[in-house]
Design an enzyme around this catalytic site. Structure first.
Site, mmCIF file in Angstrom:
data_model
loop_
_atom_site.group_PDB
_atom_site.id
_atom_site.type_symbol
_atom_site.label_atom_id
_atom_site.label_comp_id
_atom_site.label_asym_id
_atom_site.label_seq_id
_atom_site.Cartn_x
_atom_site.Cartn_y
_atom_site.Cartn_z
ATOM 1 N N ASP A 96 0.689 -1.199 0.135
ATOM 2 C CA ASP A 96 0.005 0.041 0.110
ATOM 3 C C ASP A 96 0.613 1.251 -0.082
ATOM 4 O OD1 ASP A 96 -2.384 -1.537 0.087
ATOM 5 O OD2 ASP A 96 -2.466 -1.490 2.164
ATOM 6 N N TYR B 271 7.253 -9.314 7.024
ATOM 7 C CA TYR B 271 6.998 -8.015 7.253
ATOM 8 C C TYR B 271 7.619 -7.680 8.772
ATOM 9 C CZ TYR B 271 3.644 -7.338 3.440
ATOM 10 O OH TYR B 271 3.181 -7.339 1.989
#
Length: 414
Positions: free
Chosen positions: A181, A240
């Site tokens: 994103d 992540y």
């Protein structure tokens, strides 16, 4: 069978939707009726707490990692690890070039179509704050749009004519391991590009992308791989890291001084002002080694994709720890910022899943919820039961794995 039956018989979490809010109230939220030391933050309070952080220091930290091209090795020092153990492996490819794989693709040279093309694996590093996300969108500065624009010079003549006939710009096609994103940084993102031209070299592609956005987009490694390679479908895991900066003047949230402290009596009706880092680690660890449906922690997911296997993810590793960021401000004055780092490794991630998990784990830790708080929320029926997504500034796609997961390569280990 007994375990499955027990899981099926487990009662749903005690959650009820708040209808006492005024008709025009945009911050309606769930009333969690399980026992906690403090009241939970509302959606608005959680959002405000998350964004009231010195995020510029985290952004600058990520920007420096991208500028230097350090990749995952750049994070090793943050956790006291040896950088050599996390360097990008460019010696052994997971997918060999066609010339090195003749035995397994014996008849491929007799085939046409895609078997005639040359495929390249591209490992990229880019700064999230400098782009509008990965996916190409009209009028926006995206990583995919920039990469494909500079790959246009390597497309074959047939493809070039097709694009020209349709009045489309001369661009290549980059397939990615996972879209990020807006605001999310990537240190070792993986994408692929193919062409029918035989004269294209890996170094040519690397040089072209390197000129696209200096210090903001950096190709770390480009190599020719097998035609079967697909950066998304072939990936076995993604890692992540979320860095959440803490208040510098608050020392009680380190987890060392507050971990054993409980709040009793009338104080349970107050709203928390901080959270226990040790509690966040205990809550987030409960996800490790389990295959669960994360539909309550996903956002912008179509209804048809919110039930069943499409929302299931297997979490290989989930830990949290305190670290110190060493950053320099615009006056080149170095400083140290304490932060909680949450490391998550899974076979796949849903849209905004990591950011919602981080925000919800911090909210539950602040309220003093039980360690199985996230597991209980898996059974909720409305996404308002979870917290709004944490800011994208703290999120980083560290790397993508095409080999079996190795826990020893994680940053936060026991």
């Amino acid at each position: 069978m007994a375990t499955a039956a027990a899981a099926a018989a487990k009662p749903a979490p005690a959650l009820s939707f708040s209808t006492a809010a005024a008709e025009g109230d945009e911050h309606a939220h769930y009333n969690h009726t399980d026992a906690c030391h403090h009241l939970r933050w509302t959606a608005k309070e959680s959002y405000e707490y998350m964004y009231a952080r010195p995020w510029s220091r985290v952004v600058d930290f990520y920007a420096e990692l991208v500028r230097t091209g350090a990749g995952a090795a750049g994070l090793a020092d943050l956790f006291g690890k040896d950088e050599n153990g996390y360097s990008l492996d460019t010696n052994g490819e997971d997918y060999t070039a066609p010339s090195e794989n003749q035995t397994s693709t014996k008849s491929s040279k007799d085939r046409g179509g895609r078997w005639e093309r040359v495929t390249f694996k591209i490992v990229l590093s880019y700064h999230g704050g400098s782009f509008d996300g990965w996916q190409k969108q009209p009028g926006l500065n995206t990583v995919q749009g920039l990469v494909e624009k500079h790959l246009g010079q390597f497309v074959d003549e047939k493809k070039a004519k097709q694009l020209e006939a349709r009045s489309l710009p001369l661009e290549g096609c980059a397939v990615v391991a996972g879209r990020t994103d807006k605001g999310v940084t990537a240190l070792q993102q993986v994408c692929s590009f193919y062409t029918w031209r035989k004269d294209v070299k890996s170094s040519d592609i690397k040089d072209a992308i390197n000129k696209a956005a200096p210090d903001k987009l950096r190709p770390l490694h480009v190599s020719q791989v097998s035609r079967e390679f697909h950066p998304n479908f072939a990936a076995k895991w993604r890692r992540y890291l979320y860095i959440f900066p803490l208040d510098e003047d608050v020392k009680l949230i380190s987890g060392e001084e507050q971990s054993a402290k409980t709040v009793e009596g009338p104080e349970c009706n107050i709203k928390p002002q901080s959270f226990d880092v040790g509690k966040v680690d205990k809550i987030i660890r409960q996800l490790e080694g389990k295959s669960l449906s994360y539909k309550m922690f996903a956002r912008d997911t179509q209804a048809s994709r919110s039930v069943g296997p499409p929302t299931e993810c297997f979490m290989f590793h989930s830990r949290a720890a305190v670290a110190k960021l060493h950053t320099a401000d615009e006056n080149c004055e170095e400083g140290t910022t304490r932060a909680i780092c949450i490391e998550l490794v899974a076979n796949r991630f849903l849209r905004k899943m990591v950011r919602v998990l981080v925000a919800t784990a911090i909210r539950e830790a602040a309220a003093g919820a039980e360690e199985d708080a996230l597991l209980n929320l898996m059974e909720a029926t409305c996404r308002r039961a979870t917290a709004p997504p944490a800011p994208p500034d703290g999120l980083c796609l560290v790397d993508v794995g095409y080999e079996d997961f190795n826990r020893q390569r994680c940053f936060i280990v026991d």
